[in-house]
Design an enzyme around this catalytic site. Structure first.
Site, PDB file in Angstrom:
ATOM      1  N   GLU A 134      15.510  10.480  -2.446  1.00  0.00           N
ATOM      2  CA  GLU A 134      14.786  10.762  -1.201  1.00  0.00           C
ATOM      3  C   GLU A 134      15.609  10.406   0.038  1.00  0.00           C
ATOM      4  O   GLU A 134      15.304  10.847   1.135  1.00  0.00           O
ATOM      5  CB  GLU A 134      13.427  10.043  -1.204  1.00  0.00           C
ATOM      6  CG  GLU A 134      12.608  10.449  -2.424  1.00  0.00           C
ATOM      7  CD  GLU A 134      11.155  10.008  -2.419  1.00  0.00           C
ATOM      8  OE1 GLU A 134      10.607   9.766  -1.334  1.00  0.00           O
ATOM      9  OE2 GLU A 134      10.564   9.927  -3.517  1.00  0.00           O
ATOM     10  N   LYS A 161      15.160   2.704   1.812  1.00  0.00           N
ATOM     11  CA  LYS A 161      16.100   2.805   0.683  1.00  0.00           C
ATOM     12  C   LYS A 161      17.482   3.238   1.190  1.00  0.00           C
ATOM     13  O   LYS A 161      18.506   2.746   0.725  1.00  0.00           O
ATOM     14  CB  LYS A 161      15.585   3.790  -0.369  1.00  0.00           C
ATOM     15  CG  LYS A 161      14.371   3.334  -1.145  1.00  0.00           C
ATOM     16  CD  LYS A 161      14.585   2.087  -1.991  1.00  0.00           C
ATOM     17  CE  LYS A 161      15.454   2.311  -3.202  1.00  0.00           C
ATOM     18  NZ  LYS A 161      15.470   1.105  -4.087  1.00  0.00           N
TER      19      LYS A 161
END
Ligand code: NAD
Ligand code: TYD
Length: 350
Positions: A134, A161
């Protein structure tokens, strides 16, 4: 002889529990330490079968807590870290982004800093960071994410992330700190918390509750059987080149609506319902904010360099996943109600 001492973070969660299980069982010569904060998503029930294994130890702790991490390094002299602990659900990141920054960004940076200080210039050590596809953002109808695709995170989850990936690479480039990173597509399989699409749908189909599909249902994800991801992690950990990134994917793109249809039909069969009955539960709801349209991975690098590719076909993996949830109704009930949480809060002696 010194046994290789490996810290796995997030091992009470979905993917982490499978990683811990595989490493404990396959490598009795390793000492495996499972460090987990036991958030709503972490559950010792997920690794109950390992509690008496001689090469397995659970450590309750928060990766953000510097003193705790230092003391675990001092006591257990880790030679390697496989880092999976994270806040992992996009919808939660939309309502509470700060929690994602604490755990995913600060927690990762804290682990890096403690490991760097502890290892100094030691040889043969490794920090393996497990991340997501992602971070690359959202694709249009064509194209695939490669390791060289520019980062373009679009949700608070993926931004956190991406930030952690950047810190991991920064430590490699700045300090020559030995890291390896993998970025994987959506996983499915046993022990996934029933807030993610597949277990949520299985749970709702079972209870004949509405099946909420965000937006038009045409968003695409590339689904991978969790066991295939664990094999990839095993390979990257043992054979990955320091400083490199490997993309991991299922070669298995599906629109959400097609996937939910598949789950409905498989479950109609298993529950002896007339074919089409569960599809009636499908309810289109308001779209997720900033909903990424399509993720798809080009996993050529890991295939060519490390000889890994997915083995489990979607029909087979989905059927096995459904069977697991149907056979583990008590697990599903206890994680949704928070009963395990209460139990381990009161009974954990760590
Ligand atoms: P999960 O939410 O099921 O498990 C996360 C675990 O981390 C839980 O056991 C939780 O208790 C623990 N944890 C959370 N905050 C912590 C903290 N501050 N300190 C210590 N432990 C903490 O997540 P998952 O789906 O198993 O994902 C594991 C990793 O893999 C994550 O880093 C995620 O970004 C990555 N990933 C997941 C997928 C997926 O499809 N699920 C795909 C690619 C990458
Ligand atoms: P999810 O499992 O949350 O994974 P991610 O957002 O990290 O890819 O969601 C997978 C897809 O399913 C995503 O496009 C959002 C969609 N979705 C729904 O349509 N309904 C739901 O109830 C959920 C949880 C997800």
């Amino acid at each position: 002889m010194h046994k290789r001492s490996i810290l796995i973070t997030g091992g009470a969660g979905f993917i982490g529990s499978h990683v811990v299980r595989q490493l404990v069982n396959k490598y009795p010569q390793y000492l495996i330490y499972n460090l987990d904060k036991l958030t709503y998503a972490g559950n010792l029930e997920n690794v109950k079968d390992l509690e008496n294994k001689p090469n397995y130890t659970f450590l309750k702790g928060d990766i953000v807590n510097e003193d705790a991490i230092k003391s675990f390094f001092d006591t257990h002299q880790f030679d390697a870290v496989i880092h999976l602990a994270a806040e992992s659900h996009v919808d939660r990141s939309i309502t509470n982004p700060l929690e994602f920054i604490y755990t995913n960004v600060i927690g990762t940076a804290n682990l890096l800093q403690v490991a760097k200080t502890y290892w100094a210039d030691r040889e043969g050590v490794l920090f393996y960071h497990v991340s997501t596809d992602e971070v690359y953002g959202s694709l249009g109808t064509t194209g695939l994410f490669k390791e060289t695709t520019a980062y373009d995170p679009r949700s608070p989850y993926s931004a956190s992330k991406a930030s952690s990936d950047h810190f991991v690479r920064a430590f490699f480039h700045t300090y020559n700190f030995p890291v390896v990173i993998s970025n994987c597509s959506n996983n499915y399989g046993p022990y996934q918390f029933p807030e993610k699409l597949i277990p949520l749908m299985i749970n709702n189909i079972f209870h004949s509750k509405p099946l909420p599909i965000y937006g038009d249902g045409l968003n695409i994800r590339d689904w991978l059987w969790v066991g295939d991801h664990v094999d990839a992690i095993d390979v990257v950990f043992h054979k990955g080149k320091v400083g490199e990134t490997y993309n991991i994917g299922g070669n298995n793109e599906m629109t959400n609506i097609k996937l939910v249809h598949m789950l409905c039909d498989l479950m109609d069969k298993k529950l002896n319902r007339p074919l089409g009955k569960s599809r009636e539960l499908i309810t289109f709801v308001k779209d997720r904010k900033g909903h990424d349209r399509r993720y798809a991975i080009d996993a050529t690098k890991i295939k060519n360099e490390l000889n890994w590719e997915p083995k489990v076909f979607p029909q087979e993996g989905m059927a096995a996943t459904i069977d697991w949830y149907l056979n583990n109704a008590a697990w599903l009930e206890n994680v949704t109600s928070g009963a395990y949480q209460e139990y381990y809060k009161n009974h954990y002696q760590g």
